[in-house]
Enzyme design. Sequence first.
Site, PDB file in Angstrom:
ATOM      1  N   HIS A  82      -2.000   3.842   9.557  1.00 52.87           N
ATOM      2  CA  HIS A  82      -3.386   3.364   9.510  1.00 52.87           C
ATOM      3  C   HIS A  82      -3.887   3.402   8.078  1.00 52.87           C
ATOM      4  O   HIS A  82      -3.738   4.410   7.387  1.00 52.87           O
ATOM      5  CB  HIS A  82      -4.297   4.222  10.391  1.00 52.87           C
ATOM      6  CG  HIS A  82      -5.699   3.699  10.401  1.00 52.87           C
ATOM      7  ND1 HIS A  82      -6.091   2.659  11.211  1.00 52.87           N
ATOM      8  CD2 HIS A  82      -6.776   4.014   9.659  1.00 52.87           C
ATOM      9  CE1 HIS A  82      -7.353   2.372  10.978  1.00 52.87           C
ATOM     10  NE2 HIS A  82      -7.797   3.182  10.029  1.00 52.87           N
ATOM     11  N   ASP A 161     -15.803   4.626  20.908  1.00 50.22           N
ATOM     12  CA  ASP A 161     -15.761   4.255  19.477  1.00 50.22           C
ATOM     13  C   ASP A 161     -16.256   2.831  19.284  1.00 50.22           C
ATOM     14  O   ASP A 161     -16.984   2.546  18.336  1.00 50.22           O
ATOM     15  CB  ASP A 161     -14.341   4.403  18.916  1.00 50.22           C
ATOM     16  CG  ASP A 161     -14.273   3.817  17.513  1.00 50.22           C
ATOM     17  OD1 ASP A 161     -14.936   4.366  16.619  1.00 50.22           O
ATOM     18  OD2 ASP A 161     -13.598   2.791  17.320  1.00 50.22           O
ATOM     19  N   ARG A 168     -23.051   2.354  14.265  1.00 47.05           N
ATOM     20  CA  ARG A 168     -22.962   2.909  12.899  1.00 47.05           C
ATOM     21  C   ARG A 168     -23.076   1.802  11.863  1.00 47.05           C
ATOM     22  O   ARG A 168     -23.698   1.979  10.819  1.00 47.05           O
ATOM     23  CB  ARG A 168     -21.623   3.641  12.727  1.00 47.05           C
ATOM     24  CG  ARG A 168     -21.612   5.004  13.410  1.00 47.05           C
ATOM     25  CD  ARG A 168     -20.219   5.587  13.414  1.00 47.05           C
ATOM     26  NE  ARG A 168     -19.658   5.738  12.098  1.00 47.05           N
ATOM     27  CZ  ARG A 168     -18.361   5.602  11.810  1.00 47.05           C
ATOM     28  NH1 ARG A 168     -17.494   5.295  12.744  1.00 47.05           N
ATOM     29  NH2 ARG A 168     -17.939   5.765  10.590  1.00 47.05           N
ATOM     30  N   SER A 183     -13.561   8.274  14.557  1.00 45.82           N
ATOM     31  CA  SER A 183     -13.415   6.872  14.949  1.00 45.82           C
ATOM     32  C   SER A 183     -11.949   6.430  14.828  1.00 45.82           C
ATOM     33  O   SER A 183     -11.362   5.883  15.761  1.00 45.82           O
ATOM     34  CB  SER A 183     -14.326   6.034  14.037  1.00 45.82           C
ATOM     35  OG  SER A 183     -13.998   4.680  14.103  1.00 45.82           O
ATOM     36  N   LYS A 187      -8.876   6.173  18.169  1.00 48.39           N
ATOM     37  CA  LYS A 187      -8.157   4.920  18.489  1.00 48.39           C
ATOM     38  C   LYS A 187      -6.655   5.102  18.315  1.00 48.39           C
ATOM     39  O   LYS A 187      -5.859   4.646  19.125  1.00 48.39           O
ATOM     40  CB  LYS A 187      -8.617   3.799  17.562  1.00 48.39           C
ATOM     41  CG  LYS A 187      -9.939   3.211  17.961  1.00 48.39           C
ATOM     42  CD  LYS A 187     -10.357   2.096  17.039  1.00 48.39           C
ATOM     43  CE  LYS A 187     -10.678   2.594  15.659  1.00 48.39           C
ATOM     44  NZ  LYS A 187     -11.886   2.146  15.040  1.00 48.39           N
TER      45      LYS A 187
END
Length: 440
Positions: A82, A161, A168, A183, A187
């Site tokens: 990620h 999320d 947000r 967040s 995921k």
Amino acid sequence: MHFQEILERKRDGKSLTKEEIQFFVKAYTKDNIPDYQASAFLMASYLNGLTIDETVWLTEAMLHSGIVVDLKSVPGIKVDKHSTGGVGDKTSLIIAPICAALGVPVPMISGRGLGHTGGTLDKLESIPGFNVNLGLDAYQRLVRDYGICLIGQTQEIAPADKKLYALRDVTCTVENKSLISASIMSKKLAEGIDALVLDVKTGCGAFMKTEQDSEELARLMMSIGHKMGKKVTALITDMNQTLGSYVGNALEVIESVDILKGQALPEQKDLVDLSILLSAHMIILGGLTEDLDEAKSMAMKSIEDGSAFLKFKQIVEQQGGDASALDNYSKLPTAGEKHLMKADSSGYIKSLNALTIGKGAVYLGAGRIALDSIIDPAVGLIVKKKVGDRVKAGETILEIRFNDESKLNDALPYFNKSIEITSEKTAPLTLIKKTILGEI
Ligand code: URA
């Protein structure tokens, strides 16, 4: 439990209990808490911070707001990567097929462009027919049969999320390390992974502008992953200038495919180096070797022998895309016009600000100005010089590909602002700032 009492305590800087955080996430996901109260909760959390325990509980609650995919039937250690987001950051398109070709299964649930940063899903969708909206059954099948699947967040994956992130975005509560960590990790942990490599960006084009903030974010995400029994490695990498040389959705597919074909240009060395390093850490977490140099050689070899490119073609076909476009780029969306931005003096490139380049790309149409904006997959730019390069007056620095003159005019001030040339010699930027390994 009364949500107002929870809000009051968070407003006053007190720590919440696991039960209180679970209550908030469950009730908000079920629409039992209105957006105005959830916004107040987010702002109080943003301003007063969350403790590590609160961050872990928030992550757990968001993770369990939906399905946690079970990939136990897929043999091997499942590893994903990620990135916290950047400009020209297309490493997912390169490393996922490299690792899958080597036998490390890569279940990858990615996002769309956010603010000035690009998104893997938007890039993949520039390949005609490519479907990022597969259901979880197809996702599990493709990871099992092909070792790779590249999809977007479904309704079942961390729905809390999805809702909180949208809130947000409009309440200016994105840039908080605990909220970002919860967040991202909710995921990623829902995907069914065993291990994760984090590429935490730092610099003007990243959400975290300083190395210290980026490292704190990396360590927080790592500790959440470790508490949930996952192996996590983090790299802190530069995002002061764009990664590689292409920015824009179809252009980034072309650059990734060129690299998978072993046809990288010298100005794409940073992208190649980072892709190989990230792949190598995934290969190590995937249990193929413990040696970083050997892992890097394995990644390089998968490019040289064509297996990584073949794997990418396979997954493009399996997800409904036209794989012939990867050999014939004219089948990808192509912009009709070119505008060259040239150096107005000779010297050395001092900066190529990734933030303003990213914003310019958004105004050109490569990203979204509003949630419902339609992106133009063809537009973008090619960065011909990098920081530290020598440049002569009149030489092209940015080659802009556009379709709409008025959008070009909106974007040009941002591109102009991004370039700084100096007469004194400048040093190339250091790409890899830090590697963080092991338990935190
Ligand atoms: N990406 C995410 O998924 N969440 C954040 O909060 C920031 C970046």
